[in-house]
Design an enzyme around this catalytic site. Structure first.
Site, mmCIF file in Angstrom:
data_model
loop_
_atom_site.group_PDB
_atom_site.id
_atom_site.type_symbol
_atom_site.label_atom_id
_atom_site.label_comp_id
_atom_site.label_asym_id
_atom_site.label_seq_id
_atom_site.Cartn_x
_atom_site.Cartn_y
_atom_site.Cartn_z
ATOM 1 N N ARG A 21 0.850 -1.193 0.000
ATOM 2 C CA ARG A 21 0.000 0.000 0.000
ATOM 3 C C ARG A 21 0.885 1.243 0.000
ATOM 4 N NH1 ARG A 21 -2.351 0.710 6.164
ATOM 5 N NH2 ARG A 21 -0.339 0.956 7.205
ATOM 6 N N ASP A 42 5.915 -7.719 1.485
ATOM 7 C CA ASP A 42 5.248 -6.985 2.560
ATOM 8 C C ASP A 42 4.781 -7.984 3.600
ATOM 9 O OD1 ASP A 42 3.394 -5.190 4.099
ATOM 10 O OD2 ASP A 42 3.746 -3.853 2.396
ATOM 11 N N ASP A 68 9.836 -10.653 5.720
ATOM 12 C CA ASP A 68 9.903 -9.652 6.777
ATOM 13 C C ASP A 68 11.330 -9.128 6.734
ATOM 14 O OD1 ASP A 68 10.186 -8.187 9.118
ATOM 15 O OD2 ASP A 68 8.986 -9.554 10.331
ATOM 16 N N VAL A 69 11.503 -7.864 6.399
ATOM 17 C CA VAL A 69 12.848 -7.335 6.173
ATOM 18 C C VAL A 69 13.712 -7.396 7.432
ATOM 19 C CG1 VAL A 69 12.051 -5.826 4.321
ATOM 20 C CG2 VAL A 69 12.205 -4.924 6.661
ATOM 21 N N TYR A 160 12.961 6.965 14.455
ATOM 22 C CA TYR A 160 12.752 7.095 13.010
ATOM 23 C C TYR A 160 13.857 7.924 12.370
ATOM 24 C CZ TYR A 160 10.371 8.006 8.574
ATOM 25 O OH TYR A 160 10.056 8.095 7.240
ATOM 26 N N LYS A 164 16.669 6.594 9.665
ATOM 27 C CA LYS A 164 16.747 7.174 8.325
ATOM 28 C C LYS A 164 18.083 7.884 8.102
ATOM 29 C CE LYS A 164 12.837 5.978 6.384
ATOM 30 N NZ LYS A 164 12.809 5.132 5.160
#
Length: 248
Positions: A21, A42, A68-69, A160, A164
């Protein structure tokens, strides 16, 4: 100055993480429409399978791959399966990401681990498996979806922004090593500003959507990075809403 080459991805295979999505789905659609065989990875299997059915119903080439990464062993197994099937990967888009919007005071170790594993370690695991195979084949392209949080931060964004920022540093390093190791490999980091996707809207339902951009714009940016003619590569792109209030 010559124009970018017309993008034709027929005969090339791409894998997009977080593809069920939002931005991932937009990227998967764009790649498939350009002719690529797209693997949709995903943890939301139902949504991913539904999108695959939609794309194949349009005559495009897409299939779901369970991954699942955060699971390095599982990621390696997917690549071994692709090797055995004679289906090497030409394009990797690391898009999967999660966030926990909490003050650091109230974060749990499990929440921090989930964000960092998904947003930083997961893409690194995918890059490790992909890059060594691209080296042996002499080409390919890796795109890592970054965030404005890689350049700045805000409250309630500690894990987060940390993840990143780390992924941006890893992407820059990989870019430099590709320049040294194999000029046929492209590495691009895309710093994307706020998008009108479930990633934001589920956590911030009252967000002003006029200050957000469409994920399709960012997906088009991915395709632009892939379209640059041989001899050049786009190492990093920034695409943000025109009215984003806090950039940079």
């Amino acid at each position: 100055m010559s124009a970018p080459a017309q993008l034709d991805l027929h005969g090339r295979q791409a894998l997009v993480t977080g593809a069920a999505r939002g931005l991932g789905a937009s990227i998967a659609r764009r790649l498939a429409a350009a002719g690529a065989s797209v693997l949709l990875a995903d943890v939301r299997k139902d949504l991913a399978v539904e999108l695959c059915a939609e794309l194949t119903g349009e005559g495009l080439d897409a299939r779901f791959v369970e991954m699942d990464v955060r699971d390095a062993v599982g990621v390696a197994a997917v690549f071994r399966d692709l090797d055995e099937a004679g289906q090497p990967l030409d394009i990797l888009v690391n898009n999967a990401a999660v966030d926990v919007s909490k003050p650091i005071e109230h974060l749990t170790a499990d929440e921090v681990t989930r964000v960092v594993e998904t947003n930083l370690l997961g893409p690194m695991y995918l890059c490790l498996e992909t890059y060594r195979r691209m080296i042996s084949r002499g080409g390919g392209h890796i795109v890592n979806i970054l965030s404005t949080a890689a350049n700045r931060t805000w409250t309630e964004a500690g894990p987060y922004a940390s993840a990143k920022s780390g992924l941006r540093a890893f992407t820059h390093t990989l870019f430099k090593e590709a320049q040294r190791d194999c000029t046929g490999i492209g590495v691009t980091g895309i710093i994307a500003g706020g998008m009108e996707t479930p990633f934001i809207m589920e956590r911030f339902p009252d967000a002003d959507v006029t200050l957000l951009q469409s994920p399709d714009i960012v997906a088009d940016t991915v395709l632009y990075a892939l379209s640059v003619p041989a001899g050049s590569v786009v190492g990093e792109l920034v695409v943000v809403p025109r009215c984003e209030p806090s950039w940079p």
